[in-house]
Write a protein that holds these residues in place. Structure first.
Motif, PDB file in Angstrom:
ATOM      1  N   GLU A 173       0.806  -1.219   0.000  1.00 36.74           N
ATOM      2  CA  GLU A 173       0.000   0.000   0.000  1.00 36.74           C
ATOM      3  C   GLU A 173       0.842   1.272   0.000  1.00 36.74           C
ATOM      4  OE1 GLU A 173      -2.350  -0.554   3.457  1.00 36.74           O
ATOM      5  OE2 GLU A 173      -3.749  -1.947   2.507  1.00 36.74           O
ATOM      6  N   LYS A 195      -0.717   3.722  -6.426  1.00 35.19           N
ATOM      7  CA  LYS A 195      -0.583   2.395  -5.830  1.00 35.19           C
ATOM      8  C   LYS A 195      -0.558   1.363  -6.959  1.00 35.19           C
ATOM      9  CE  LYS A 195      -2.754   3.545  -1.413  1.00 35.19           C
ATOM     10  NZ  LYS A 195      -3.775   3.188  -0.422  1.00 35.19           N
ATOM     11  N   ARG A 204      -3.954  -7.906  -3.325  1.00 35.52           N
ATOM     12  CA  ARG A 204      -3.618  -7.695  -1.917  1.00 35.52           C
ATOM     13  C   ARG A 204      -4.335  -8.704  -1.028  1.00 35.52           C
ATOM     14  NH1 ARG A 204      -6.016  -5.654   2.433  1.00 35.52           N
ATOM     15  NH2 ARG A 204      -4.801  -4.447   3.961  1.00 35.52           N
TER      16      ARG A 204
END
Length: 214
Positions: A173, A195, A204
């Protein structure tokens, strides 16, 4: 008066837990049972990749909002031009009543390239390297808990694995860990422009851990 020996059984229990802890392996990352698409995406980001055209001479890279997620076949009237620098573009004429002079009458939809190199954006290896000291502290704290009889080997392994996942996700992040996205990527996902590894959060959230006994 008889006394009950509680020290030796306690020490034996601690010894058994430490021996078990030594046999446990914590695997952190995208596990083999994840979707094949996610495994491919993770591998490309982790190690980088060069994509080459297979069934055609060139790859057609969308460079316009109108051509995102489409192919040249979706645009009747599309033709190809070569720039002075030698780049080949797929273009269409603008739909307008009056044509202007120069190149303003063309819409550039695709850039043709024989291959595209995707840079390495390691997040598992780099995330581990960046957090080795923190992970060492977490492991030491869990070992101390086992010695105090407040934790089991498997409980410690589960806690360590969960913390490792959190640290890698936090690493992903942080925008400063990765090269910024290109203009096309920013245009397609402006809210996640800083990002590079997070657009939908699917990659993620696919990071998990497994505890296995050897």
């Amino acid at each position: 008066m008889k006394t009950k020996d509680e020290v030796i059984p306690f020490l034996k229990k601690v010894r058994d837990e430490m021996e078990l802890l030594g046999r446990l392996r914590i695997k952190v990352g995208i596990q083999g049972d994840a979707d094949s698409d996610i495994l491919t995406i993770a591998r490309v980001h982790e190690y980088g990749a060069t994509i080459t055209a297979k069934s055609a001479k060139n790859l057609c890279i969308p460079i316009n909002k109108q051509s995102y997620d489409k192919s040249p076949r979706d645009f009747p009237g599309l033709f190809f031009i070569t720039s002075e620098a030698g780049y080949v573009f797929g273009v269409v004429e603008k739909q307008r009543k009056r044509k202007k002079k120069g190149g303003d009458d063309l819409v550039f939809l695709f850039l043709l390239l024989p291959s595209v190199t995707i840079p390495e954006r390691s997040f598992i290896r780099a995330g581990y390297d960046a957090n080795k000291d923190r992970l060492t502290e977490i492991v030491q704290a869990e070992v101390a808990e086992i010695y105090q009889g407040r934790q089991t080997a498997r409980g410690a392994a589960e806690w360590i694995g969960g913390k490792a996942v959190e640290l890698i996700q936090q690493y992903m992040e942080e925008a400063s860990h990765f090269a910024p996205k290109g203009s096309i990527q920013r245009d397609r996902a402006p809210s996640y422009a800083d990002k590079p590894l997070i657009v939908t959060g699917r990659l993620r959230n696919s990071i998990t851990f497994k505890v296995e006994e050897s």
